[in-house]
Design an enzyme around this catalytic site. Structure first.
Site, PDB file in Angstrom:
ATOM      1  N   LYS A   1      18.207 -25.265 -21.428  1.00 11.24           N
ATOM      2  CA  LYS A   1      19.612 -25.368 -21.821  1.00 11.24           C
ATOM      3  C   LYS A   1      19.895 -24.426 -22.994  1.00 11.24           C
ATOM      4  CE  LYS A   1      22.885 -28.869 -23.469  1.00 11.24           C
ATOM      5  NZ  LYS A   1      23.105 -30.309 -23.661  1.00 11.24           N
TER       6      LYS A   1
ATOM      7  N   GLY B   1      20.179 -32.919 -21.695  1.00  9.75           N
ATOM      8  CA  GLY B   1      18.961 -32.468 -21.013  1.00  9.75           C
ATOM      9  C   GLY B   1      18.421 -33.489 -20.025  1.00  9.75           C
ATOM     10  N   ARG B   2      18.316 -34.751 -20.473  1.00 11.06           N
ATOM     11  CA  ARG B   2      17.708 -35.762 -19.597  1.00 11.06           C
ATOM     12  C   ARG B   2      18.671 -36.235 -18.507  1.00 11.06           C
ATOM     13  NH1 ARG B   2      18.432 -37.070 -24.637  1.00 11.06           N
ATOM     14  NH2 ARG B   2      19.692 -38.843 -25.327  1.00 11.06           N
TER      15      ARG B   2
ATOM     16  N   GLU C   1      14.408 -41.888 -24.813  1.00 12.95           N
ATOM     17  CA  GLU C   1      15.088 -40.854 -25.599  1.00 12.95           C
ATOM     18  C   GLU C   1      16.553 -41.239 -25.811  1.00 12.95           C
ATOM     19  OE1 GLU C   1      14.055 -36.868 -24.335  1.00 12.95           O
ATOM     20  OE2 GLU C   1      15.677 -36.021 -25.496  1.00 12.95           O
TER      21      GLU C   1
ATOM     22  N   HIS D   1      -4.922 -52.086  -9.473  1.00 11.07           N
ATOM     23  CA  HIS D   1      -6.373 -52.035  -9.691  1.00 11.07           C
ATOM     24  C   HIS D   1      -6.698 -51.595 -11.110  1.00 11.07           C
ATOM     25  CE1 HIS D   1      -7.339 -52.700  -5.431  1.00 11.07           C
ATOM     26  NE2 HIS D   1      -6.129 -52.197  -5.288  1.00 11.07           N
TER      27      HIS D   1
ATOM     28  N   GLU E   1       8.210 -23.889 -26.565  1.00 12.06           N
ATOM     29  CA  GLU E   1       7.230 -23.976 -25.474  1.00 12.06           C
ATOM     30  C   GLU E   1       7.676 -23.159 -24.275  1.00 12.06           C
ATOM     31  OE1 GLU E   1       8.480 -26.510 -27.212  1.00 12.06           O
ATOM     32  OE2 GLU E   1       7.079 -28.198 -27.344  1.00 12.06           O
TER      33      GLU E   1
ATOM     34  N   LYS F   1      10.979 -30.067 -32.562  1.00 12.03           N
ATOM     35  CA  LYS F   1      11.139 -28.642 -32.273  1.00 12.03           C
ATOM     36  C   LYS F   1      10.913 -27.779 -33.514  1.00 12.03           C
ATOM     37  CE  LYS F   1      14.084 -29.131 -28.198  1.00 12.03           C
ATOM     38  NZ  LYS F   1      15.192 -28.648 -27.413  1.00 12.03           N
TER      39      LYS F   1
HETATM   40  C1  G6Q Z   1      16.687 -34.095 -23.325  1.00 12.19           C
HETATM   41  C2  G6Q Z   1      16.118 -33.541 -24.541  1.00 12.19           C
HETATM   42  C3  G6Q Z   1      14.937 -32.632 -24.336  1.00 12.19           C
HETATM   43  C4  G6Q Z   1      15.280 -31.251 -23.798  1.00 12.19           C
HETATM   44  C5  G6Q Z   1      14.069 -30.344 -23.971  1.00 12.19           C
HETATM   45  C6  G6Q Z   1      14.288 -28.957 -23.420  1.00 12.19           C
HETATM   46  O1  G6Q Z   1      17.650 -34.820 -23.285  1.00 12.19           O
HETATM   47  O2  G6Q Z   1      17.101 -32.932 -25.289  1.00 12.19           O
HETATM   48  O3  G6Q Z   1      13.978 -33.216 -23.487  1.00 12.19           O
HETATM   49  O4  G6Q Z   1      15.681 -31.310 -22.469  1.00 12.19           O
HETATM   50  O5  G6Q Z   1      13.729 -30.284 -25.320  1.00 12.19           O
HETATM   51  O6  G6Q Z   1      15.375 -28.328 -24.020  1.00 12.19           O
HETATM   52  P1  G6Q Z   1      15.936 -26.992 -23.431  1.00 12.19           P
HETATM   53  O7  G6Q Z   1      16.439 -27.225 -22.059  1.00 12.19           O
HETATM   54  O8  G6Q Z   1      17.020 -26.546 -24.367  1.00 12.19           O
HETATM   55  O9  G6Q Z   1      14.788 -26.005 -23.391  1.00 12.19           O
END
Ligand code: G6Q
Length: 547
Positions: A208, A268-269, A354, A385, A214, A513
């Site tokens: 996003k 994001g989620r 989250e 199990h 990462e 981050k």
């Molecule tokens: C989701 C969070 C988090 C995010 C990641 C990736 O709700 O904000 O999991 O999706 O940190 O972020 P980017 O899409 O900006 O790389």
């Protein structure tokens, strides 16, 4: 106007009194007393069936929980979310993942912008692109069709696409293999790249913000790997991006024409429904991706219109509140009896933890009651199990959500009946338990000596009275999966409103981050080591010596 604190509200206090009575009930008795219990405490919506009869509740409990939801303003906040109000107050953003699955022509404007037109313009581009890749018309730089797709992203830009591609793998295009790389640990990317041919690989850089460390590191390494065997001019055929940040995407070397946008009102989620779902559309095709969106939309329509007493997401959320705030449960376990849902618990872990893992109200006041429990789990029957022992006989009561499809998409005879038998037997055992009299009878039938029977009794006795929900669907189709995810999204929303937290920010993740940055510089550069505590200093020194 700020809400009064949850634990001082009239409905909450009424529930607290009711809880003292409910604590004396056993599920066994509730079922024995009411042969209609299954019928009375189940609900159907959007292709899903929820049986919530195996929880310690009766009609009055449901009425009191719905009164709590009304008192907390669940209905008004639900309307505000669907209408695009800026309910994410700490980031001043609307929360409109529901708009991503609204059919073409639905009317919704945000700040004068026709959201539905924007959403469907991107969906049209996703369709055109995925059709070309799937048909083989889109070719790599040597003229070969794409065989492998690598989604590079993390968190919300990884968990959704990976979980959904896995869940719908029986619908996947036979030529295309999907791979997901999230971890900055190079073992992740290295293991994926080592099996790939760059000439037939397509990378989706999904971020996003397009600044997540990462993802940027993995994307850079993937680009370097690709350029070892191809010229820079070949990049557009092999790298596309999903992002809200055009500037950073083009700076990375991806043409804006190969960027699939989404918007800041998609968390994001909650982004699997947006262009972040590109890998899903590539795997199962745009039409089935459309069915996935339509399934979620059906759940949206149910959630926004059904009275709370028959509203599946509201009930699921309220039952969770009942366990968490009145019976002090600390976690919930997700048990999908479907191998293709093997990542569903991980997905829900982010969605719920989250969203509602918060310690202050929307207005910043500390909570004096519990918010989100821990969410964890794995597929049945494997979990049986392993950790199910604790669920049956441990000192904690952990509510379980069983999820199953009645029909399989494979053709192996016998397996589906065995799977479902296990699923239903477990929820029955959690509910009934096994009394010491029943155990004694069993052991006597085995003709064990009386002293041995008495010694074994406490170990073989199960307290029962352990709550669970069971969610059934006909089969794990794209539409039913869409509805299932939307069910849990709205469950999370309902709980967030009751707990009065902002379910749509994630400052704890944002902290992560930036935290590593200073130490990263210390590890990789000549930067003078800062003063940390002796543990951190010692660990840094060990890593510096090894790197
Ligand atoms: C989701 C969070 C988090 C995010 C990641 C990736 O709700 O904000 O999991 O999706 O940190 O972020 P980017 O899409 O900006 O790389």
């Amino acid at each position: 106007m700020p809400l009064p604190a949850l634990d001082t509200s009239a409905a909450f206090l009424a529930l607290r009194q009711h809880r003292d009575i409910a604590a004396t009930w056993t599920l066994r008795d509730l079922f024995a007393e009411n042969p209609n219990r299954f019928k009375e405490f189940s609900v159907t919506a959007g292709g899903l069936f929820l049986d919530y009869s195996k929880n310690r509740l009766n009609r009055q409990t449901v009425a009191l929980l719905c009164a709590l939801a009304r008192e907390r303003g669940v209905e008004a906040r639900r309307a505000a979310m669907f209408a695009g109000a800026k309910i994410n107050n700490t980031e001043n953003r609307a929360v409109l993942h529901t708009a991503l699955r609204a059919p073409r022509g639905a009317v919704l404007e945000i700040d004068g912008q026709d959201i539905n037109r924007d959403v469907h313009a991107v969906l049209d581009r996703i369709k055109a692109f995925s059709d070309r890749v799937r048909s083989g018309e889109w070719r790599g730089h040597t003229g070969e069709a794409i065989t492998d797709i690598v989604n590079i992203g993390i968190g919300g830009s990884d968990l959704g696409p990976e979980m959904v591609c896995r869940a719908l793998r029986s619908f996947a295009h036979p030529r295309l293999s999907l791979h997901f790389v999230a971890n900055v640990d190079g073992h992740d990317l290295d293991a994926v790249l080592s099996s790939l041919n760059p000439a037939t690989t397509l990378f989706i850089i999904a971020s996003k913000t397009f600044t997540t460390a990462e993802t940027m590191q993995n994307a850079g390494s993937a680009r370097n790997w690709f350029l070892q065997s191809a010229a820079i001019e070949a990049l557009p055929q092999h790298f596309v991006a999903v992002s809200t940040n055009t500037k950073a995407v083009t700076a990375f070397g991806i043409d804006a024409a190969n960027m699939f946008p989404f918007w800041d009102w998609v968390g994001g989620r909650y982004s699997i429904w947006s262009a972040i779902g590109l890998s899903v559309a590539l795997a199962i095709g745009a039409e089935r991706f459309g069915e996935f969106l339509a399934g979620a939309h059906a759940m949206d329509e149910h959630f926004r219109s059904a009275p709370l007493e028959q509203n599946m997401p509201a009930l699921l959320g309220l039952i969770g509140v009942w366990h968490r705030n009145f019976f002090a449960t600390t976690s919930i376990s997700i048990a999908p009896y479907h191998q293709d849902l093997s990542q569903f618990a991980d997905y829900l872990q982010q969605l719920e933890m989250e969203s509602n893992g918060k310690r202050v109200t929307r207005n910043g006041a500390p909570l004096h009651y519990e918010s989100c429990p821990a969410v964890w789990g794995n597929v049945g029957t494997n979990g049986q199990h392993a950790y199910f022992q604790l669920l049956h006989q441990g000192t904690d009561v952990i509510p379980v959500d069983f999820i199953a499809a009645l029909k399989a998409t494979h053709r192996l005879p016998g397996h589906q009946a065995a799977l479902l038998a296990n699923c239903f037997a477990q929820s029955e055992a959690f509910m009934r338990g096994k009394t010491s009299d029943e155990v004694r009878e069993d052991l006597q039938a085995q003709q064990l000596p009386p002293a041995e029977i008495e010694a074994l009794l406490p170990h073989k006795t199960f307290p029962g009275n352990r709550p669970s929900n069971t969610i059934l669907m006909d089969s794990l189709s794209p539409g039913n999966l869409g509805a299932l995810i939307a069910l849990y999204e709205h469950k999370t929303f309902v709980q967030g409103v009751i707990w009065d937290v902002n379910s749509f920010d994630q400052w704890g993740v944002e902290l992560g981050k930036v935290l590593a940055k200073n130490i990263h510089v210390e590890l990789t550069g000549d930067a003078h080591q800062q003063e940390h505590d002796s543990s951190t200093n010692g660990l840094i020194a060990m890593a510096k010596a090894a790197l």
